[in-house]
Design a protein around this motif. Structure first.
Motif, PDB file in Angstrom:
ATOM      1  N   UNK A  99      65.731 -33.017  42.613  1.00 16.33           N
ATOM      2  CA  UNK A  99      65.770 -32.343  43.910  1.00 16.33           C
ATOM      3  C   UNK A  99      64.626 -31.355  44.081  1.00 16.33           C
ATOM      4  N   UNK A 100      63.853 -31.124  43.038  1.00 12.71           N
ATOM      5  CA  UNK A 100      62.789 -30.118  43.076  1.00 12.71           C
ATOM      6  C   UNK A 100      61.420 -30.767  43.279  1.00 12.71           C
ATOM      7  N   UNK A 101      60.438 -29.957  43.721  1.00 12.92           N
ATOM      8  CA  UNK A 101      59.046 -30.402  43.818  1.00 12.92           C
ATOM      9  C   UNK A 101      58.450 -30.397  42.416  1.00 12.92           C
ATOM     10  N   UNK A 102      57.643 -31.411  42.106  1.00 10.60           N
ATOM     11  CA  UNK A 102      57.016 -31.462  40.786  1.00 10.60           C
ATOM     12  C   UNK A 102      55.512 -31.265  40.929  1.00 10.60           C
ATOM     13  N   UNK A 103      54.973 -30.406  40.083  1.00  6.45           N
ATOM     14  CA  UNK A 103      53.546 -30.080  40.068  1.00  6.45           C
ATOM     15  C   UNK A 103      52.965 -30.585  38.750  1.00  6.45           C
ATOM     16  N   UNK A 104      51.957 -31.450  38.828  1.00  6.29           N
ATOM     17  CA  UNK A 104      51.334 -32.044  37.645  1.00  6.29           C
ATOM     18  C   UNK A 104      50.065 -31.263  37.296  1.00  6.29           C
ATOM     19  N   UNK A 105      49.979 -30.835  36.033  1.00  6.56           N
ATOM     20  CA  UNK A 105      48.842 -30.079  35.528  1.00  6.56           C
ATOM     21  C   UNK A 105      48.193 -30.834  34.372  1.00  6.56           C
TER      22      UNK A 105
END
Length: 120
Positions: A99-105
């Motif tokens: 349900x959350x936004x995912x940020x790829x680093x």
């Protein structure tokens, strides 16, 4: 002061010399030239870590993913509340990564490579 009897290097700016010639690369018949494919950059980001090529540090490896509350998290919480979810059931989306936004680093240089926002 310079010695007038010493030979000086000719000035290339005002010389009548032709520019240097460049010979093209010659390949023998049947000889294979190794060609490196251009790196592909990911355009669709998933919810979990994936193999990426960082355009900043040029390394290849698995991305590091961080999850943050986004629009889908809050909309799910509000929807559960409207459907009569009581006793804290509306808080369930805050504990589930889908349900959350995912940020790829990048795992090497920590640069932000991309984001996945399920509801934006």
């Amino acid at each position: 002061m310079s010695n007038p009897y010493e030979p000086s290097a000719p000035s290339m700016a005002h010389s009548n010399y032709p520019p240097p010639s460049y010979v093209p690369l010659q390949v023998m018949p049947g000889q294979q030239i190794p060609i490196q494919p251009a790196p592909t950059y990911c355009t669709s980001w998933g919810k979990s870590s994936q193999n990426v090529h960082c355009p900043f540090c040029r390394s290849t490896g698995m991305s590091r993913v961080e999850y943050e509350r986004g629009l889908l998290t809050w909309a799910s919480c509000f929807g559960i509340t409207l459907l009569g979810g009581n006793c804290g059931c509306c808080l369930i989306p805050f504990f589930i990564d889908e349900f959350k936004d995912s940020y790829h680093y990048c795992s090497v240089c920590n640069s932000l490579l991309g984001t996945r926002k399920p509801l934006s």
